[in-house]
Design an enzyme around this catalytic site. Structure first.
Site, mmCIF file in Angstrom:
data_model
loop_
_atom_site.group_PDB
_atom_site.id
_atom_site.type_symbol
_atom_site.label_atom_id
_atom_site.label_comp_id
_atom_site.label_asym_id
_atom_site.label_seq_id
_atom_site.Cartn_x
_atom_site.Cartn_y
_atom_site.Cartn_z
ATOM 1 N N GLY A 189 17.300 85.919 15.658
ATOM 2 C CA GLY A 189 17.920 85.089 14.624
ATOM 3 C C GLY A 189 16.928 84.810 13.516
ATOM 4 O O GLY A 189 17.280 84.700 12.348
ATOM 5 N N HIS A 190 15.675 84.689 13.883
ATOM 6 C CA HIS A 190 14.592 84.555 12.892
ATOM 7 C C HIS A 190 13.632 85.703 13.145
ATOM 8 O O HIS A 190 12.989 85.775 14.180
ATOM 9 C CB HIS A 190 13.888 83.213 13.063
ATOM 10 C CG HIS A 190 12.963 82.878 11.918
ATOM 11 N ND1 HIS A 190 12.070 83.775 11.363
ATOM 12 C CD2 HIS A 190 12.799 81.726 11.230
ATOM 13 C CE1 HIS A 190 11.395 83.186 10.390
ATOM 14 N NE2 HIS A 190 11.814 81.950 10.274
ATOM 15 N N GLU A 317 17.164 76.907 2.642
ATOM 16 C CA GLU A 317 15.794 77.319 2.288
ATOM 17 C C GLU A 317 15.847 78.785 1.853
ATOM 18 O O GLU A 317 15.091 79.622 2.344
ATOM 19 C CB GLU A 317 14.878 77.139 3.506
ATOM 20 C CG GLU A 317 14.984 75.738 4.107
ATOM 21 C CD GLU A 317 14.212 75.547 5.408
ATOM 22 O OE1 GLU A 317 14.095 76.529 6.164
ATOM 23 O OE2 GLU A 317 13.720 74.433 5.649
ATOM 24 N N GLU A 333 9.216 77.865 -0.233
ATOM 25 C CA GLU A 333 8.474 77.471 0.969
ATOM 26 C C GLU A 333 7.169 78.252 1.078
ATOM 27 O O GLU A 333 7.122 79.453 0.804
ATOM 28 C CB GLU A 333 9.359 77.732 2.193
ATOM 29 C CG GLU A 333 8.758 77.230 3.483
ATOM 30 C CD GLU A 333 9.678 77.412 4.678
ATOM 31 O OE1 GLU A 333 10.910 77.510 4.498
ATOM 32 O OE2 GLU A 333 9.147 77.467 5.813
ATOM 33 N N CYS A 335 5.685 79.261 3.671
ATOM 34 C CA CYS A 335 5.849 80.368 4.623
ATOM 35 C C CYS A 335 6.518 81.584 3.981
ATOM 36 O O CYS A 335 6.218 82.718 4.348
ATOM 37 C CB CYS A 335 6.705 79.941 5.810
ATOM 38 S SG CYS A 335 5.833 78.897 6.981
ATOM 39 N N CYS A 413 5.828 74.633 10.544
ATOM 40 C CA CYS A 413 5.678 76.083 10.399
ATOM 41 C C CYS A 413 4.636 76.451 9.344
ATOM 42 O O CYS A 413 3.860 77.376 9.531
ATOM 43 C CB CYS A 413 7.012 76.742 10.109
ATOM 44 S SG CYS A 413 7.760 76.287 8.561
#
Lengths: 646, 646
Positions: A189-190, A317, A333, A335, A413
């Site tokens: 999913g990620h 996001e 973000e 990340c 994260c």
């Protein structure tokens, strides 16, 4: 895609960063952030959000009682920290830190189940539920991050305890997920496991690892949609049911090879694109490479801020649509910016082309390091290009934008992600193949290149980001081959001298190619013009029309209230204004400041109504001071703006 | 506050609107919207959201079985419809409509409880719960609207069934809520009852009604906070617990007399301010009047769009902070604009001053009627000043902004509110006192004024909003006194002729005062210059800096994609551009269009990157066509923009 173009990053041990700028970042990361984060992971930082990360592993390992705490992806914080430690140990040996990491790894391994499974959330909450929510429960994400840590730690220390554990976990996943009947036809999913498996494959050369990475990419978005079936089967909630995103949030709304736009959650998208590039290169899959190119262009030519930030919207996001780049409600973000660095380097590995390195440089010097305070103790999740503190407080649409960096996040994260990148920044400056080494970033470093099988020690010295002077000298060894030096996209003019004389050099894809037999004492001197440049955005970027951003070399500059007073929107930078470049060694850790004579519209409005015939207020000359964007928000809370009216 | 300044609106029966512009709106409302809405309230419009409104009353009256449907404030839709019908019957008798309304009133009365209580939500769901959630359950809001309907219907028809029912309900509320021990020390979560009670008091002169209105205002926000106690006592959920609003959402964060800013939910705020003005005027309470003035200035000088829209933010449908007026994420609810019209007229009743009428005119001609399609069948809740349809779809922060009007809303507050205002627009054009009549709006109408006790029939003819010519002639009666004619704030030059000759006239507070003995045949001719004006916003309005809005007379103009192509942000209106004023009788129901030679920045961007040194794209001449803002979104979906770069 041409195999002859392929390059690979130097091993981190072959790059010793000596750079004033990046070296100082590395020191901060090593001295402060890594120890601080270890304390945070152990819930020993007063006032910071609780992590529960180590505690979760202890419970999973049967060493203490309790419930799982925090996010389903809490394990990944330790993974990123371990990966950062691996790089840190390479940069600067530290037996105590290594012992701490070894102990943490021992703990991780102790939590591993007999069949290889390793995720504290399900170990604690019930293994029978594992792999029932690949869509949202981040099992494969945590796997990917821990696998990256394992590879990095093995490469740094030669110790393979974590690597072997993660190979067992990969086997466990491979037994459960895949195209064969009886397996789950799922994918993360990620994303991140795709990249991680490719790093593992580079060590193991085990086809299984490549196959799994490729499966994750090729299966993604195929009908019938796995996430839809999974949700039905397990009664999972679908958060994006009534959203325009739906499965595009996960880049799973259609098969990956059909995707034409960077879409959905920006970190996920950037990690997927990186994985696509990895697999395309390794397999020579032309179609997949074209997908990577298409997504690169979508992300960087239509959906990227001038700081290299990506993700226009707080909602999800996420990416929104082409040229939609609002400066004040941006997500950007940290990340996601880091993910874009990953993607850029992978594109360089396929083909060294200055466009990729230009983006990589832009992101690194701006949208990535803006994520950390200069003292290395506070972090941004969101990296805006325009901030009015009052709006961050009172306008719900901007409440995700913080005017000051935060200590640590419950969802942590970004900080450890930033740390692992900064600790390994050396891995982004050079990629090489047999007969050629490409210098992408001008970071001062002692390098061990290898040209046609022969080692060549070179010393790179750089004035970046403040000055355009760069020198490269051979300190040891002798080898024939090409050293390719990137001509930055922002540089219109440069001089090149080799051993005191202008050499013959060709330019290809934005790189100066110096092909010769290199000997100790050989010296290349480059001087890149680094003028102040007023940059405009493509006119289709609605939010930047009529405005310019001031840049110099790799740095994007901004206006801060501290230097320019409140109401930055009143300021204007006329086309003819000249800049003064001023070194300010005592400011913000030592920066070069840009000043110009601008105009400020008076707040004194002659009318007594909110609206009146134009011409009720005057503009008066006003000095403008621009500081590097990455250094904003280090002197208290105030307004900031990257784009200025022209 | 000076009692000698006080004026009152003319009775609606004394104003027969003959105006081309507003008369046409009234006809649409009478012919189409009132019948349509009756069908909607009865759930007989295919494809429209269900209302359940009439059905709820039937259930509450014991005439059918079922559950309450819809919002807790669903009753108010019928109330607003009945109020609109009352005005409609005054404007144009219609026995069939009156019969329908009588039947609806009979139904409402049948639902009334023996003690006077009258709210279908609690009658159906359990009377024991009534008055346990004044904060959010809109009982007093529904009461207020039904009371306004009752007063209006009584004034229109002389029938008092609903009025008597509502007086009984007011008594019931008065027995339960008030300062005395044993009563609930509460007040409406959504204001409107304050205004309604003052209208009732004007008929009954019963001190109880005035006292209750005043109590609602004075008790609001007093410590200990009633809503807080109510929530604790009854376990109500506090939706704004973690919001920066908290009780300011309800204008209840502090006592009303301490409030300095128009804040929270904009409709609530506007209704409260209107009630404050009513009570201040009736009681001669200076402190309360100063509160009204302070809030007026906050709302109109720092927090109002040029269209008269208020409420900058979707979140809470609310005011945010001074000069925060984003054009694309605005809320600008039609109901809030209507509330501002209420407030403006009440300020005029206290003191006729052109500033109030200027705002009233601005709101009516722009932010109010933009809420309805030209054919009277579709409605906007949100009235943006800048729209890019793609963003409304793909940017979560703009999804509340619709690029096209909708048929009917489940939460149907705006359409019936608009209808009751349009049907009664005559009540906003003139206020009068014994010796003077103030003409605030130049709406063509046959008026029956009263000057010093003697009736005077006058006929007002007006070219507004297209031409500045106005004439007023006495058609019957003879009376001495002052007719005061507003000089619009947008008008720099005018001519005034009385009976063919320039008269002696003084100007006070923006009104031309013509004091004389008026006789049949007397004619006043006014010609207000109505040039095209480029308006600027106070420079503190960040979103409008460097931009102008084009206005002419009372109308704000806008650019639409239909006339000007996509990407309106590329357009610029140079300072020196000249306007052409062109009547377009076949366009948008007949409008005056403004055209000018502008510039369009090319979308052809020479650079192959998203950002490049400024100067990569050219501007070329481009004709610009501006249409009245109120008429936008009547020719399909497209971009729209009020503010244009200069």
């Amino acid at each position: 895609m041409n195999k002859n173009d392929f390059t690979h990053p130097l091993p981190l041990r072959s790059v010793r960063v000596t750079d004033g700028f990046w070296g100082s970042y590395q020191r901060r990361v090593l001295d402060k952030v890594i120890p601080y984060q270890w304390e945070a992971l152990n819930d020993r930082v007063p006032g910071a959000d609780k992590s529960g990360c180590i505690r979760n592993f202890e419970i999973a390992a049967g060493r203490r009682q309790g419930e799982h705490y925090g996010w389903v992806f809490q394990d990944s914080d330790l993974a990123k920290w371990l990966e950062a430690v691996a790089y840190a140990l390479t940069v600067r040996p530290d037996p105590e830190l290594e012992r701490t990491a070894d102990e943490a790894i021992e703990l991780v391994c102790a939590a591993q189940q007999p069949d290889g499974y390793l995720n504290t959330y399900y170990i604690i909450n019930g293994l029978e539920k594992r792999f029932t929510n690949l869509q949202d429960h981040h099992e494969l994400y945590c796997f990917g991050h821990m696998l990256e840590a394992a590879v990095a730690y093995y490469q740094a220390t030669g110790k393979d305890a974590l690597l072997q554990a993660m190979i067992r976990y990969a086997d466990c996943i491979d037994r459960c997920i895949g195209p064969e009947e009886g397996k789950l036809h799922g994918y993360p999913g990620h994303e991140v496991a795709e990249m991680a498996l490719m790093r593992l494959y580079a060590i193991t050369h085990d086809e299984k690892h490549l196959r799994l990475a490729k499966y994750f990419i090729d299966q993604r978005g195929q009908a019938p949609l796995y996430f839809e079936e999974e949700g039905r089967r397990n009664g999972n909630r679908f958060y994006w049911e009534n959203s325009p995103f739906r499965y595009n949030y996960y880049q799973a709304g259609m098969p990956v090879r059909k995707q034409k736009e960077a879409m959905g959650h920006a970190v996920r998208a950037a990690y997927l694109m990186s994985g696509i590039a990895d697999v395309a290169r390794e397999t020579g899959d032309e179609e997949l490479y074209r997908t990577a190119l298409t997504l690169w262009e979508s992300a960087t030519r239509r959906r990227m801020y001038i700081t290299g930030a990506i993700g226009s919207s707080h909602y999800g996001e996420a990416f929104t649509f082409d040229y939609d780049l609002p400066n004040d409600t941006v997500y950007g973000e940290t990340c996601a910016a880091i993910g874009l660095v990953f993607f850029a380097r992978r594109m360089l590995e396929i083909r060294p082309k200055a466009e990729y390195a230009d983006v990589m440089e832009r992101v690194l010097y701006n949208g990535v390091i803006s994520g950390m305070s200069l003292d290395g103790t506070r972090f941004f999740y969101v990296n805006p290009l325009e901030v009015v503190p009052e709006a961050c407080e009172k306008d719900e649409g901007k409440r995700h934008v913080k005017p000051e960096r935060q200590k640590w996040f419950g969802c942590a994260c970004c900080p450890p992600n930033l740390v692992r990148l900064l600790a390994s920044v050396g891995q982004y400056m050079v990629t090489a193949r047999d007969g050629a080494a490409y210098i992408h970033l001008y970071i001062g470093a002692d390098l061990v290149l290898e040209l046609n099988g022969r080692p060549l020690k070179v010393s790179l010295r750089s004035g970046f980001p403040w000055q355009g002077k760069v020198s490269l000298s051979v300190t040891d060894g002798q080898a024939g081959g090409c050293i390719a030096l990137r001509i930055p996209g922002w540089c219109g003019r440069y001089t090149l001298v080799v051993n005191g004389r202008p050499p013959e050099a060709s330019v290809k894809d934005g790189y100066l190619l110096l092909d010769r037999t290199w000997q100790p004492g050989d010296t290349v001197e480059l001087d890149f013009d680094m003028p102040v440049t007023r940059m405009a955005a493509d006119p289709r970027v609605r939010e930047d029309i009529g405005k310019v951003a001031v840049t110099r070399g790799p740095l994007v500059y901004c206006l801060e209230e501290k230097d320019n007073g409140k109401n930055l929107h009143l300021l204007r930078l006329p086309r003819e204004a000249e800049f003064e470049i001023r070194e300010a060694p005592d400011l913000l850790g030592g920066v070069t400041v840009l000043t110009a004579e601008g105009l400020r519209r008076s707040e004194n409005w002659a009318a007594d109504a909110l609206y009146a015939p134009a011409g009720q207020s005057e503009e008066t000359p006003c000095p403008l001071t621009f500081i590097p964007y990455y250094a904003w928000a280090n002197r208290g809370i105030g307004e900031m703006s990257v784009w200025t009216r022209e």
